[in-house]
Design a protein around this motif. Structure first.
Motif, PDB file in Angstrom:
ATOM      1  N   PRO A 126      -6.608  11.338   1.573  1.00 14.88           N
ATOM      2  CA  PRO A 126      -6.078  10.862   3.006  1.00 14.88           C
ATOM      3  C   PRO A 126      -4.587  10.956   2.987  1.00 14.88           C
ATOM      4  O   PRO A 126      -3.906  11.458   2.147  1.00 14.88           O
ATOM      5  CB  PRO A 126      -6.373   9.207   2.808  1.00 14.88           C
ATOM      6  CG  PRO A 126      -7.374   8.926   1.864  1.00 14.88           C
ATOM      7  CD  PRO A 126      -7.180  10.390   0.756  1.00 14.88           C
ATOM      8  N   ALA A 152      -0.605   6.333   9.788  1.00 19.62           N
ATOM      9  CA  ALA A 152      -2.101   6.584  10.095  1.00 19.62           C
ATOM     10  C   ALA A 152      -2.501   7.102   8.926  1.00 19.62           C
ATOM     11  O   ALA A 152      -1.870   7.919   8.082  1.00 19.62           O
ATOM     12  CB  ALA A 152      -1.962   7.712  11.201  1.00 19.62           C
ATOM     13  N   THR A 153      -3.833   6.911   8.604  1.00 17.82           N
ATOM     14  CA  THR A 153      -4.484   7.390   7.517  1.00 17.82           C
ATOM     15  C   THR A 153      -5.035   8.782   7.513  1.00 17.82           C
ATOM     16  O   THR A 153      -5.165   9.446   6.377  1.00 17.82           O
ATOM     17  CB  THR A 153      -5.779   6.378   7.203  1.00 17.82           C
ATOM     18  OG1 THR A 153      -6.809   6.773   8.372  1.00 17.82           O
ATOM     19  CG2 THR A 153      -5.610   4.862   7.343  1.00 17.82           C
ATOM     20  N   GLY A 156     -11.400   9.311   9.783  1.00 20.42           N
ATOM     21  CA  GLY A 156     -12.126   8.852  10.624  1.00 20.42           C
ATOM     22  C   GLY A 156     -12.382   7.504  10.713  1.00 20.42           C
ATOM     23  O   GLY A 156     -12.703   7.121   9.396  1.00 20.42           O
ATOM     24  N   PRO A 157     -12.924   6.724  11.700  1.00 16.64           N
ATOM     25  CA  PRO A 157     -13.501   5.368  11.461  1.00 16.64           C
ATOM     26  C   PRO A 157     -14.650   5.414  10.505  1.00 16.64           C
ATOM     27  O   PRO A 157     -14.657   4.298   9.800  1.00 16.64           O
ATOM     28  CB  PRO A 157     -13.624   4.965  12.740  1.00 16.64           C
ATOM     29  CG  PRO A 157     -13.838   6.208  13.816  1.00 16.64           C
ATOM     30  CD  PRO A 157     -12.872   7.249  13.186  1.00 16.64           C
ATOM     31  N   ASP A 190      -9.669   4.470  10.060  1.00 16.42           N
ATOM     32  CA  ASP A 190      -8.667   4.694  10.723  1.00 16.42           C
ATOM     33  C   ASP A 190      -7.600   3.339  11.199  1.00 16.42           C
ATOM     34  O   ASP A 190      -6.953   3.551  11.834  1.00 16.42           O
ATOM     35  CB  ASP A 190      -8.914   5.487  11.811  1.00 16.42           C
ATOM     36  CG  ASP A 190      -9.876   4.380  12.845  1.00 16.42           C
ATOM     37  OD1 ASP A 190     -10.307   3.540  12.559  1.00 16.42           O
ATOM     38  OD2 ASP A 190     -10.126   4.933  14.084  1.00 16.42           O
ATOM     39  N   THR A 192      -4.802   0.689  10.954  1.00 16.77           N
ATOM     40  CA  THR A 192      -3.228   0.802  10.736  1.00 16.77           C
ATOM     41  C   THR A 192      -2.602  -0.571  10.683  1.00 16.77           C
ATOM     42  O   THR A 192      -1.532  -0.399  10.677  1.00 16.77           O
ATOM     43  CB  THR A 192      -2.526   1.821  11.992  1.00 16.77           C
ATOM     44  OG1 THR A 192      -2.940   1.149  13.020  1.00 16.77           O
ATOM     45  CG2 THR A 192      -3.183   3.154  11.878  1.00 16.77           C
ATOM     46  N   ARG A 215     -11.175   8.124   1.624  1.00 12.78           N
ATOM     47  CA  ARG A 215     -11.982   9.241   2.397  1.00 12.78           C
ATOM     48  C   ARG A 215     -13.250   9.566   1.669  1.00 12.78           C
ATOM     49  O   ARG A 215     -13.199   9.916   0.423  1.00 12.78           O
ATOM     50  CB  ARG A 215     -11.151  10.557   2.805  1.00 12.78           C
ATOM     51  CG  ARG A 215     -12.050  11.453   3.367  1.00 12.78           C
ATOM     52  CD  ARG A 215     -11.487  12.836   3.905  1.00 12.78           C
ATOM     53  NE  ARG A 215     -10.861  12.914   5.302  1.00 12.78           N
ATOM     54  CZ  ARG A 215      -9.571  12.850   5.218  1.00 12.78           C
ATOM     55  NH1 ARG A 215      -8.806  13.308   4.183  1.00 12.78           N
ATOM     56  NH2 ARG A 215      -9.037  12.921   6.412  1.00 12.78           N
TER      57      ARG A 215
END
Length: 338
Positions: A126, A152-153, A156-157, A190, A192, A215
């Motif tokens: 990530p 931000a990572t 995706g969610p 995702d 933050t 991830r």
């Protein structure tokens, strides 16, 4: 990171197992993030976690990196096994634990021998974690909700998760933690920000904060929950404003250099003592015996950085310390709690 959720087949002994390649960072100030420098708890790491069912019976567990010999995963709790290895660089990590397919082996009583494969491939790290409101997080109003924020990572969610943990530096108690996937309080890949509810923290306290971006690299649902992941974490500290009227315990020293019992210390070495909470600026230290001249001692507190201000005291000696001198330190030798 144990407990990452994937569809699972029934298993009597092993509930979940996770193989992690990751990097660990420190954020001493709002704008600076750096890889953890020391080799013992180095910046790159390999972890393998196993969580067992209640009443499970397992005689051994191991994980084998691609083309490498199996490594035992030791028991670290009643229903938990964990292997940790740390490396100075990612190149060292990749040499010992390359990308590819990992083989996990369990010898169990109820489920027999289980040999499973987990993909950890593609360097799917990530983004580099960083707290974006760290200045505010070092002056938190403990009586109000506080929104902790980060960058931000890049995940995706549903492709990963974010983990947040806050520990009281004085007690090592976890006072706030987000959940694992499928649990209450879990954060998507995702996320933050997260809200730390009012009353979770105590006024006048210092806390250690860890934020981990994860991830998922791939799973195995043929036996229990299996997941290979890439992770990056950042460690820093936060603080609440005000004074804790309930804090009557004396501060204590932990860590420091030279460490307890260390031999053959160079005579021109400086010393460092680390404390579990910020100390008063005034210094009153008595030196006795060993040929040490107290007038040659000088002292300096740290500023805010990797640790809160005045939690590390640097001690220097003008000249060479007497040969074969031994130093014993005691806090509050009169038994006081001040």
């Amino acid at each position: 990171l144990s407990g990452c959720a994937v569809p699972a087949s029934w298993a009597a002994d092993v509930l979940s197992y996770v193989v992690v390649k990751g990097e660990s960072y420190e954020q001493p100030t709002p704008s600076v993030v750096g890889l953890v420098p020391d080799e013992e708890w180095g910046g790159s790491f390999f972890n393998a976690f196993v969580d067992l069912a209640d009443g499970a019976a397992i005689t051994s567990a191991s994980v084998a990196p691609p083309g490498r010999a199996p490594m035992p995963i030791p028991v670290t709790g009643e229903t938990h096994l964990e292997l940790e290895r740390y490396f100075s660089t990612r190149a060292d990590l990749d040499a010992a634990c390359p990308n590819g397919t990992y083989t996990v082996n369990f010898e169990t009583t109820h489920d027999g021998t289980q040999t499973l494969e987990l993909p950890v491939d593609g360097d799917l790290y990530p983004n580099l974690p960083r707290v974006t409101n760290l200045a505010a997080a070092r002056a938190i109003n403990a009586l109000a909700d506080f929104t902790l924020q980060w960058v931000a990572t890049g995940v995706g969610p549903a492709s990963g998760m974010v983990s947040v943990k806050i520990e009281d530096r004085m007690t090592w108690e976890t006072v706030f933690a987000t959940g694992m996937p499928g649990e209450p309080g879990a954060l998507p890949g995702d996320a933050t920000s997260v809200v730390v509810p009012a009353g979770t923290l105590t006024a006048g306290h210092v806390y250690d904060l860890n934020i981990t971006f994860v991830r998922f690299a791939g799973g195995n649902s043929s036996y229990g929950n299996g997941m290979g992941v890439y992770a990056r974490s950042v460690n820093t500290w936060v603080r609440t404003a005000g004074t804790d009227a309930t804090d009557v315990a004396a501060p204590w020293s932990w860590g420091g250099e030279p460490w307890d019992g260390m031999q053959d210390v160079p005579r021109n070495s400086a010393a460092m003592a680390r404390f579990d909470e910020p100390m008063a600026a005034a210094i009153d230290i008595a030196w006795d015996g060993g040929g040490i001249a107290p007038s040659k001692m000088s002292y300096r507190w740290n500023a805010d950085g990797p640790d809160p201000a005045r939690t590390r005291l640097f001690i220097s000696y003008n000249g060479l310390m007497p040969a074969s001198a031994g130093i014993e330190s005691r806090m509050n030798p009169d038994g006081s709690t001040a």
